[in-house]
Design an enzyme around this catalytic site. Structure first.
Site, PDB file in Angstrom:
ATOM      1  N   GLU A 100      -2.736  -2.679   0.447  1.00 43.34           N
ATOM      2  CA  GLU A 100      -1.644  -2.204   1.307  1.00 43.34           C
ATOM      3  C   GLU A 100      -1.178  -0.809   0.868  1.00 43.34           C
ATOM      4  O   GLU A 100      -0.008  -0.570   0.608  1.00 43.34           O
ATOM      5  CB  GLU A 100      -0.476  -3.203   1.334  1.00 43.34           C
ATOM      6  CG  GLU A 100       0.242  -3.207   2.657  1.00 43.34           C
ATOM      7  CD  GLU A 100       1.249  -4.326   2.837  1.00 43.34           C
ATOM      8  OE1 GLU A 100       1.955  -4.281   3.854  1.00 43.34           O
ATOM      9  OE2 GLU A 100       1.339  -5.242   1.993  1.00 43.34           O
ATOM     10  N   ASP A 125      -4.714  -9.427  -2.701  1.00 43.33           N
ATOM     11  CA  ASP A 125      -3.678 -10.203  -2.026  1.00 43.33           C
ATOM     12  C   ASP A 125      -4.369 -11.119  -1.030  1.00 43.33           C
ATOM     13  O   ASP A 125      -4.886 -10.668  -0.013  1.00 43.33           O
ATOM     14  CB  ASP A 125      -2.711  -9.250  -1.320  1.00 43.33           C
ATOM     15  CG  ASP A 125      -1.630  -9.976  -0.527  1.00 43.33           C
ATOM     16  OD1 ASP A 125      -1.609 -11.217  -0.539  1.00 43.33           O
ATOM     17  OD2 ASP A 125      -0.808  -9.287   0.102  1.00 43.33           O
ATOM     18  N   ASN A 171      -2.828 -13.689   0.509  1.00 43.35           N
ATOM     19  CA  ASN A 171      -1.863 -14.193   1.485  1.00 43.35           C
ATOM     20  C   ASN A 171      -1.969 -15.712   1.668  1.00 43.35           C
ATOM     21  O   ASN A 171      -1.728 -16.236   2.758  1.00 43.35           O
ATOM     22  CB  ASN A 171      -2.016 -13.470   2.840  1.00 43.35           C
ATOM     23  CG  ASN A 171      -1.127 -12.244   2.924  1.00 43.35           C
ATOM     24  OD1 ASN A 171       0.071 -12.312   2.634  1.00 43.35           O
ATOM     25  ND2 ASN A 171      -1.702 -11.116   3.302  1.00 43.35           N
TER      26      ASN A 171
END
Length: 254
Positions: free
Chosen positions: A35, A149, A151
């Site tokens: 990100e 990540d 999620n």
């Protein structure tokens, strides 16, 4: 070899919060980010080079201010590949691979499904295609580390008040079952090799003082090939780093 993975929730914002000073102190050999929310020309790569990271690889999303992964390396990798070769994912800047000797590091930012059914369906499609990608990669590169990540919280121990999270994206049965299949394919959750305790999280909402209350989720991982288990010497969640709504996760291996 020390590897740190960190969802920065915007690399420029994180740099304004002292990221580089922290990075110099931690001094990983490989620093993987998710990100980034930036195009390559928007990132002050010279500042990273001055911190010892001469080899920088960025895979940004086509959409500005969105997604994006990167690797900052002290030593030059033998090989670097951006993407999975599937345009609908690669256009979002979600996967970056680098080979170092007999080890391959894959940095991944798995999509979130929290914005609705369309993105949840996209997430599930990504997971299936990503598992195929990993299985094919392991045929030629058996020693892989897949950091980033995800999620997804794998087990009830990985999320605060699991009884309240029924039906929530990130803790859905089908997402957790995907991690079960990843594990069954010959991959290990490195953190759980060293720490089986509860209330160890890597992400907290910015709302309701979640971080102060430690109402978090463990969604950032280093999953490693079972063949690397004996070479792991440490794994940790670095909760003292506060440049993002996530914190970094680290492994060390021989």
């Amino acid at each position: 070899m020390k590897i740190i993975s960190y969802n920065l929730n915007g690399i420029r914002a994180a740099m304004n919060k002292g990221l580089l000073d922290w990075l110099q102190t931690e001094s990983p050999d490989v620093f993987c980010i998710q990100e980034s929310k930036a195009q390559p020309e928007q990132i002050d790569t010279k500042a990273f080079e001055e911190s010892g990271y001469q080899y920088i690889y960025l895979h940004s999303a086509q959409k500005k201010g969105y997604s994006g992964v990167g690797m900052f390396c002290k030593q030059k990798p033998d090989n670097v590949v951006a993407g999975m070769g599937i345009e609908k994912y690669d256009s979002e800047g979600r996967v970056l691979r680098a080979d170092f000797g007999d080890i391959t590091v894959v940095c991944v930012y798995i999509p979130s499904g929290t914005t609705g059914d369309i993105r949840q369906d996209f997430k599930m499609e990504f997971l299936e295609d990503f598992l195929v990608f990993l299985n094919n990669l392991r045929k030629e590169r058996p020693n892989i580390i897949v950091c980033g990540d995800y999620n997804i919280c794998h087990k009830p121990i990985d999320i605060n008040h699991p009884e309240r999270q029924t039906g929530v994206s990130g803790f859905l049965p089908e997402e957790r079952e995907w991690l079960d299949r990843l594990e069954a394919s010959g991959m290990t959750d490195s953190f759980r090799m060293f720490d089986q305790s509860a209330e160890k999280y890597s992400w907290w909402s910015y709302r309701f003082g979640a971080r102060e209350r430690n109402a978090g989720w463990r969604i950032d991982y280093h999953w490693v090939s079972d063949s690397l288990r004996k070479r792991l010497t440490n794994a940790a969640i670095l909760t003292d780093a506060v440049h993002s709504d996530h914190c970094p996760v680290m492994i060390e291996l021989q």
